[in-house]
Write a protein that holds these residues in place. Sequence first.
Motif, PDB file in Angstrom:
ATOM      1  N   ALA A 200       0.982   1.636  -1.560  1.00  0.00           N
ATOM      2  CA  ALA A 200       0.645   1.168  -0.216  1.00  0.00           C
ATOM      3  C   ALA A 200      -0.336  -0.002  -0.276  1.00  0.00           C
ATOM      4  O   ALA A 200      -0.228  -0.953   0.510  1.00  0.00           O
ATOM      5  CB  ALA A 200       0.064   2.314   0.598  1.00  0.00           C
ATOM      6  N   LEU A 201      -1.258   0.053  -1.224  1.00  0.00           N
ATOM      7  CA  LEU A 201      -2.196  -1.070  -1.379  1.00  0.00           C
ATOM      8  C   LEU A 201      -1.450  -2.341  -1.751  1.00  0.00           C
ATOM      9  O   LEU A 201      -1.742  -3.430  -1.224  1.00  0.00           O
ATOM     10  CB  LEU A 201      -3.217  -0.742  -2.457  1.00  0.00           C
ATOM     11  N   ILE A 202      -0.470  -2.218  -2.668  1.00  0.00           N
ATOM     12  CA  ILE A 202       0.317  -3.392  -3.065  1.00  0.00           C
ATOM     13  C   ILE A 202       1.082  -3.928  -1.861  1.00  0.00           C
ATOM     14  O   ILE A 202       1.173  -5.146  -1.649  1.00  0.00           O
ATOM     15  CB  ILE A 202       1.286  -3.000  -4.203  1.00  0.00           C
ATOM     16  N   VAL A 203       1.623  -2.992  -1.054  1.00  0.00           N
ATOM     17  CA  VAL A 203       2.360  -3.419   0.136  1.00  0.00           C
ATOM     18  C   VAL A 203       1.440  -4.189   1.090  1.00  0.00           C
ATOM     19  O   VAL A 203       1.831  -5.204   1.679  1.00  0.00           O
ATOM     20  CB  VAL A 203       3.012  -2.214   0.835  1.00  0.00           C
ATOM     21  N   ILE A 204       0.184  -3.716   1.220  1.00  0.00           N
ATOM     22  CA  ILE A 204      -0.767  -4.419   2.097  1.00  0.00           C
ATOM     23  C   ILE A 204      -1.021  -5.830   1.565  1.00  0.00           C
ATOM     24  O   ILE A 204      -1.056  -6.802   2.323  1.00  0.00           O
ATOM     25  CB  ILE A 204      -2.065  -3.600   2.217  1.00  0.00           C
ATOM     26  N   GLY A 205      -1.143  -5.948   0.226  1.00  0.00           N
ATOM     27  CA  GLY A 205      -1.343  -7.279  -0.349  1.00  0.00           C
ATOM     28  C   GLY A 205      -0.156  -8.194  -0.103  1.00  0.00           C
ATOM     29  O   GLY A 205      -0.316  -9.362   0.284  1.00  0.00           O
ATOM     30  N   VAL A 206       1.047  -7.656  -0.292  1.00  0.00           N
ATOM     31  CA  VAL A 206       2.247  -8.461  -0.043  1.00  0.00           C
ATOM     32  C   VAL A 206       2.328  -8.851   1.426  1.00  0.00           C
ATOM     33  O   VAL A 206       2.698  -9.979   1.767  1.00  0.00           O
ATOM     34  CB  VAL A 206       3.503  -7.683  -0.485  1.00  0.00           C
ATOM     35  N   ALA A 207       1.932  -7.927   2.316  1.00  0.00           N
ATOM     36  CA  ALA A 207       1.973  -8.239   3.743  1.00  0.00           C
ATOM     37  C   ALA A 207       0.992  -9.349   4.082  1.00  0.00           C
ATOM     38  O   ALA A 207       1.295 -10.223   4.906  1.00  0.00           O
ATOM     39  CB  ALA A 207       1.649  -6.987   4.555  1.00  0.00           C
ATOM     40  N   ALA A 208      -0.183  -9.343   3.415  1.00  0.00           N
ATOM     41  CA  ALA A 208      -1.145 -10.416   3.675  1.00  0.00           C
ATOM     42  C   ALA A 208      -0.593 -11.754   3.217  1.00  0.00           C
ATOM     43  O   ALA A 208      -0.685 -12.764   3.937  1.00  0.00           O
ATOM     44  CB  ALA A 208      -2.460 -10.106   2.969  1.00  0.00           C
TER      45      ALA A 208
END
Lengths: 109, 229
Positions: A71-79
């Motif tokens: 989920a953290l990686i997904v947040i980074g990709v979303a940013a």
Amino acid sequence: MNDVLFNIGYGHFLVLAALLFLIGMAGVMIRRNALIILMSVELMLNAANMTLITFSRMWGGMGALSAHTFALIVIGVAAAEASVGLAIVVAVFRGRRNVDVDRLTTLRH
Amino acid sequence: MIATLAFLFAQPVTATVIKHAPHLDTIESTGKGMALFFWVFAAVSVGGALFVVTRRNLIAAVMGMVGSFIGIAAVYMMLYASFLAVVQMLVYAGAIMVLFVFVIMILNRPEDEPVAPSGRVGQGLGALAILYLVGRLAMLLIHVHVPAAAVTAPAMLTYPGAADPVAWGGVKSVGMDLFGAGLFPFEAISILLLVAVVGAIAIARPLHEDAVPKDPNNPNDPAVEGHSV
């Protein structure tokens, strides 16, 4: 009925995530403003994250924390996606004075 | 004021109640208070999402998005993902919201129509798809026999030291996983963010600045200071 209202289980979280995903998808489909479409994509990513975290909680142990990392990686990709997408919106607006995706038909043939 | 601060800092930091009563994990997940909080924050997140989709005013849409993200962060907290909840607040309700607000200020244009008037076929197809998905979701809620695992409360955490459920999704445990199994994705995401920053600058820069050679020592150069936009 009381069971559904007062006993909050995993199904509640999954249905909430599904609802958020549906709303985001509806936003992508019915809105024409590129900014709103980007926001709806963020909503869909958040819904996917919530599903991941619910399943992680369901699984329990320390190994399930990989879902939190995911989920953290997904947040980074979303940013990253938001920054590049908004840069594209600004560039398009500079050339055309609007960000209406229905009018961006240059590549259509 | 100082007395209040001293009182706050004098409180013990450890959550002794949870440590001495591991069964509370089940109770706080099924109690009426938990249900109330779940429904409140679910309503906040869904309402904010509906705000994003339906508002014509872009600033109102962004504020709805922020409300939705705050509700989602609270739901993360209910799932014991405390670190992710904080990251959600910082990154989404903080950074990405500021990014959107800046772009809206740059554009500074009201939207013409909230819903596309053209393309009846596409609109109909989209509406059909949405209706189908909503219908399937409703059927799932009404007809399908829900297994007991889905309606019963979240089970107790089973890992060494599970008596403190707060530590499960906290900074330490998530960090151990992030820098253990997730080390390569972590490094990859840093490179991706660097590429995104450079790409965003390259895309959003005015194009015709490339054609004009810049002279930073010349104050009359039109390409140096904001005249070229």
